[in-house]
Design a protein around this motif. Structure first.
Motif, mmCIF file in Angstrom:
data_model
loop_
_atom_site.group_PDB
_atom_site.id
_atom_site.type_symbol
_atom_site.label_atom_id
_atom_site.label_comp_id
_atom_site.label_asym_id
_atom_site.label_seq_id
_atom_site.Cartn_x
_atom_site.Cartn_y
_atom_site.Cartn_z
ATOM 1 N N LEU A 116 0.858 -1.183 0.000
ATOM 2 C CA LEU A 116 0.000 0.000 0.000
ATOM 3 C C LEU A 116 0.892 1.230 0.000
ATOM 4 C CD1 LEU A 116 -3.212 0.689 2.021
ATOM 5 C CD2 LEU A 116 -1.406 2.410 1.989
ATOM 6 N N GLY A 117 0.566 2.152 -0.881
ATOM 7 C CA GLY A 117 1.311 3.408 -0.927
ATOM 8 C C GLY A 117 0.374 4.569 -0.744
ATOM 9 N N VAL A 166 -3.204 0.254 -3.740
ATOM 10 C CA VAL A 166 -2.761 -1.088 -3.360
ATOM 11 C C VAL A 166 -2.259 -1.796 -4.606
ATOM 12 C CG1 VAL A 166 -3.541 -3.347 -2.553
ATOM 13 C CG2 VAL A 166 -4.347 -1.270 -1.408
ATOM 14 N N CYS A 167 -1.085 -2.407 -4.496
ATOM 15 C CA CYS A 167 -0.562 -3.168 -5.631
ATOM 16 C C CYS A 167 -0.256 -4.593 -5.204
ATOM 17 C CB CYS A 167 0.705 -2.519 -6.189
ATOM 18 S SG CYS A 167 2.168 -2.764 -5.182
ATOM 19 N N ALA A 197 3.702 2.176 -2.880
ATOM 20 C CA ALA A 197 3.030 0.876 -2.851
ATOM 21 C C ALA A 197 4.000 -0.231 -3.267
ATOM 22 C CB ALA A 197 1.804 0.894 -3.769
#
Lengths: 161, 772
Positions: free
Chosen positions: B453-454, B631-632, B741
């Motif tokens: 998460l970024g 989110v990745c 992220a």
């Protein structure tokens, strides 16, 4: 200079005759001789999809075709999509409703690609939509409105049949 | 805090765009759609070498080709070029030599050195093949990190490659460092990207020799920059420079200023006294229009034992390329000054340098100084990792709260009370389900899946109200039939101003949006155009003021004709009626007809006509703010990064058209995603651009951009209507959010990314080197 060839094709239901060298692209013929300036040339190498038109019902990149290759063909450009001056095609209507365009330059190519895509796949999932339109580039919208418009147009076209 | 400003009848509504009926049917008119009788076509011959002397240039064979009208070299055109400076660039600052075509030597791959004018573009390009040019290659300056020390000079006239070097040390910063619990240091790198409007640049110029008038159609964000600078280039008055504004297929900063090619076309069209068209092709656009984001910032941050920021030290270095579009700028100084952003940062020392290299020139790209957010937000995540604190918690601890406002940042910027960074941070955290995600992430890691998460939080100075940027005007006229024409200095190229300005006028004047037509370009009053997130506030302020002026007159006329009190009248949808007595009414058309065609019936002493011109001057800055979270998932086998969710909480004040605002954000976010993960203008060490087609320069498609979830916090600004700019924000917040992220997903491997792009090779390399 190379010999000029005579050309004849049906563009949006009307016969268009013209002349051009064998190297004349279909995009340039449509823009300059058939006067369909809704055909937009974005990359001239077949990637961005802005110049997409329907040739005998199939979506093609008019920058990658020579006009002579379309001699005798039936071409639909974005100008030929709306049924009458008061009514938009469901895909056009959906692009407007869903903010599927900002600058509008990629829009004719997208609209024709979506029209052809929905012809082949009238009830696509969101994932199929995203991959189905991944052959066209838009730099303004982040594709949010275009995906939504494709969804809306699919439903409208199914309901209309 | 949300929704404190009253929406209008049309302002605040997602009114369908007035632009769209023509654009979805192929009836837009872009510059390449202009065809004039006798129009000629230009094509440019461009250097294949990054740095070389031109030892021979023979255009005889090219000129002899049937259909060729002229071949111009630098020697032909450059004598006309003593005034090419862009409006924003002070005449006293050092700059590369002003020229339209390279003369004597070439300074980057793509540098135009010859221009062919022919009856068709096909013939012009044929003729380019017949130009006999020979070059003696010279060692190029390609690496901007070492450019300042290179013995080779991009512009020998300047005696060195350093374009700017500004340093503002702060002694209290050094003191804070001495007493800090933690000092964390990293150098953050962005990489070379470019704007990629889907319509490339282009211009049609038509000279009327005896009248001395130049008529221009251009793909421009700023018709008045074209009018002003074009007139200077041609040595004519602005009243003889007629700039038509049609549809413009995107710009993102690239079309704010005149390029060297635009000027060459203007001059050549005058010399030939014939209409002349140049449409940039995509290869030219990718390798020679402008590049951006080629920069790095070394950041040191001092933090106390509780995670409170104490001070920062910044060293910014940016590549200007050879001929920066719009002049050599100092975005690094802006990046440094903006670095504290939405936090209590403590004292900041900074230095910013810009260097020339033998590469494509730098130009403005959506959020041209967003390095401040990139470096700060990536640094904050790094600090969180180093001090063992959750990145959201660390931001909560340092973010500016309502009680901190107004706030004077240590670098000299002032933030008004109408910003809301804390609110957007919390809204984004709630939208994405922050705590739930952290649990899900831990669970996924146990299953061998790598989620990250970024987040990024920023404040953007929009609508800057200084210098040439400070004002916009609107000339509004109600026609005899009651419909409205408004003439403005804007240059809408996707921002939907035909709709949003019509909404503002509709509410202020009391008509329907579809009764209003916006005219841009010729006939409008000076304005800097559309860019810099400035149209909603500055152009909007002008539109409101012009409409308000006309409304006062409409009411006065109607009150006189209806024998009613002006205070009792209301105006809506083109009808003026007595409040509470709807039957007592008249139409805008009746008022207008009286004003123009029966002026003897007007109140005594009132001027005939129904029009008003207003110019709005903006405050120095109107700040908008936003928080991005995404989110990745990272595939450690292939290095592929997929974005699963993307959330934006933003505050652009009162939304004129929510659909349009969301669209602006989405477009910026997609550009940020592309920038971090896919797009890269690669050069080899000889200065050859390796990404000159869309097969190499990877613009994200619908398959790469996830669904965007947008939340709005509405704290009205102090400007008319309470709006704030929002055009650039998406592209400011997205790069650090996406980067963070990926860094978060890479953390279990012990990898510490500090540069983009985070393409699969880079990600795999980070994993491999971390495990070594």
């Amino acid at each position: 200079m190379a010999d000029q060839k005579s050309l004849s094709m049906t563009v949006n239901g009307r016969t268009r005759r013209g002349r051009g060298e064998p190297r004349l692209t279909l995009a340039d013929f449509l823009r300059e001789q058939a006067l369909c300036t809704g055909v937009h040339v974005g990359c001239e190498h077949g990637v961005c999809g802005s110049c997409t038109v329907l040739m005998d019902g199939e979506a093609v990149r008019s920058c990658l075709l020579f006009a002579v290759q379309a001699d005798g063909a039936d071409i639909t450009t974005v100008e030929g999509l709306a049924p009458d001056p008061e009514t938009l095609h469901p895909v056009q209507e959906a692009f407007r409703d869903c903010h599927g365009l900002q600058c509008g330059f990629c829009t004719p190519g997208f609209i024709l690609s979506v029209a052809a895509f929905l012809e082949a796949n009238p009830d696509p999932t969101d994932d199929e939509i995203r991959h189905g339109i991944a052959g066209n580039l838009c730099r303004c919208t982040g594709y949010q409105g275009i995906v939504a418009a494709t969804r809306q147009a699919a439903a409208a076209m199914r309901a209309g049949e | 805090m949300a929704g404190t400003a009253a929406a209008g009848r049309y302002v605040g509504q997602s009114v369908k765009r007035l632009e769209d009926p023509r654009l979805v049917t192929g009836h837009g008119r872009y510059v390449d759609d202009i065809a004039l009788p006798g129009m000629l076509h230009a094509a440019f011959g461009r250097s294949d070498l990054a740095r070389a002397a031109i030892t021979q240039l023979d255009t005889t064979a090219a000129e002899a080709l049937e259909g060729v009208r002229a071949v111009f070299t630098g020697a032909d055109l450059n004598p006309h070029n003593d005034s090419l400076r862009a409006s924003l660039y002070p005449p006293t600052s050092p700059a590369p030599p002003a020229n339209m075509l390279a003369d004597g030597d070439v300074r980057f791959v793509g540098d135009p050195y010859v221009m062919v004018v022919a009856e068709s573009r096909y013939i012009a390009e044929d003729a380019l093949d017949l130009v006999e040019a020979e070059f003696e290659p010279l060692d190029p300056v390609v690496d901007y990190e070492t450019a300042a020390d290179s013995e080779h000079h991009v512009h020998p006239e300047l005696g060195g490659n350093l374009a700017h070097d500004v340093a503002v040390p702060n002694p209290t910063q050094q003191e804070a460092f001495e007493n800090a619990a933690h000092i964390i240091t990293e150098t953050w790198h962005q990489h070379r990207q470019t704007n990629v409007p889907m319509e490339t640049r282009g211009i049609v110029a038509s000279w009327q020799p005896h009248a001395g008038v130049m008529e221009v159609w251009a793909s421009s964000q700023s018709p008045h920059e074209m009018q002003l600078v074009g007139a200077r280039v041609l040595g004519i008055g602005e009243h003889k420079m007629v700039v038509h504004f049609g549809d413009v297929g995107g710009g993102f900063g690239q079309k704010m200023f005149l390029g060297r090619e635009d000027m060459a076309v203007l001059v050549a069209a005058k010399l030939l006294a014939s209409p002349l068209k140049w449409i940039e092709d995509r290869r030219e656009n990718l390798m020679a229009s402008n590049h951006a984001r080629i920069e790095q910032m070394a950041v040191s941050m001092a933090v106390d034992g509780d995670g409170c920021f104490l001070a920062a030290d910044l060293d910014q270095l940016e590549d200007d390329g050879a001929y920066p579009l719009g002049g050599p700028a100092t975005p690094g100084a802006m990046a440094a000054m903006l670095f504290p952003g939405p936090y209590r940062m403590g004292p900041v020392s900074w230095r910013a340098r810009t260097v020339y290299t033998n590469t494509c020139g730098r130009g403005a790209y959506r959020g041209p100084w967003q390095m401040e957010s990139v470096a700060r937000e990536q640094m904050i995540d790094r600090v969180a990792r180093e001090v063992g604190m959750d990145p959201l918690e660390l931001r909560r601890r340092n973010v500016l709260r309502p009680g901190d406002l107004p706030y004077e940042a240590p670098t000299g910027l002032s933030f008004e009370t109408t910003i809301s960074p804390e609110q957007t941070l919390e809204q984004a955290a709630e939208m994405i389900g922050y705590d739930e995600f952290r649990a899900e992430q831990a669970e996924a890691r146990e299953q061998g899946r790598y989620l990250g998460l970024g987040m990024a939080l920023y404040i953007e100075p929009t609508s800057m109200g200084m210098g040439p940027l400070g004002t916009e005007s609107a000339m509004l006229r109600v026609e005899v039939d009651g419909s409205v024409n408004v003439f403005m200095g804007t240059g809408s190229h996707g921002q939907s101003l035909e709709t949003t300005m019509a909404q503002l006028v509709a509410d202020e004047l009391g008509v329907r949006p579809e009764d209003v037509t916006l005219h841009q370009g010729h006939g409008s009053g000076y304005g800097f155009g559309t860019g810099g997130s400035r149209s909603a506030v500055i152009a909007g302020g002008a539109a409101r003021a012009a409409a308000s002026g006309v409304r006062d007159k409409v009411v006065a006329i109607a009150a006189h004709l209806m024998e009613a009190s002006a205070d009792d009248l209301e105006v809506a949808d083109g009808v003026i009626s007595v409040r509470g007595t709807p039957a007592a009414s008249m139409t805008m058309a009746q008022v207008a007809a009286t004003a123009y065609q029966n002026s003897d019936a007007l109140p005594a002493g009132m001027d005939a006509g129904l029009e008003h011109t207003a110019r709005y001057k903006a405050p120095p800055s109107t700040h908008s703010n936003a928080c991005h979270m995404c989110v990745c998932e990272l595939d450690p086998g292939t290095g592929k990064v997929s974005l699963l969710r993307y959330v934006v909480s933003e505050d652009c004040g009162v939304l004129i058209n929510p659909m349009v605002v969301d669209g602006q954000i989405a477009g910026g976010v997609a550009q940020g995603i592309g920038g971090v993960l896919y797009e890269h203008c690669v050069y080899d060490e000889s200065g050859n651009p390796l990404a000159s087609t869309f097969l190499d320069y990877l613009v994200p498609t619908a398959a790469e951009v996830p669904e965007l979830e947008t939340g709005h916090v509405v704290v009205p600004s102090d400007t008319p209507g309470g709006h704030k700019g929002t055009g650039e924000g998406g592209a400011i917040g997205a790069p650090p959010a996406v980067f963070n992220a990926v860094a978060d997903a890479l953390a279990p491997f012990g990898a510490y990314p500090n540069r983009q792009p985070l393409d699969p090779d880079t990600v795999l390399g980070l994993i491999a080197s971390a495990s070594d």
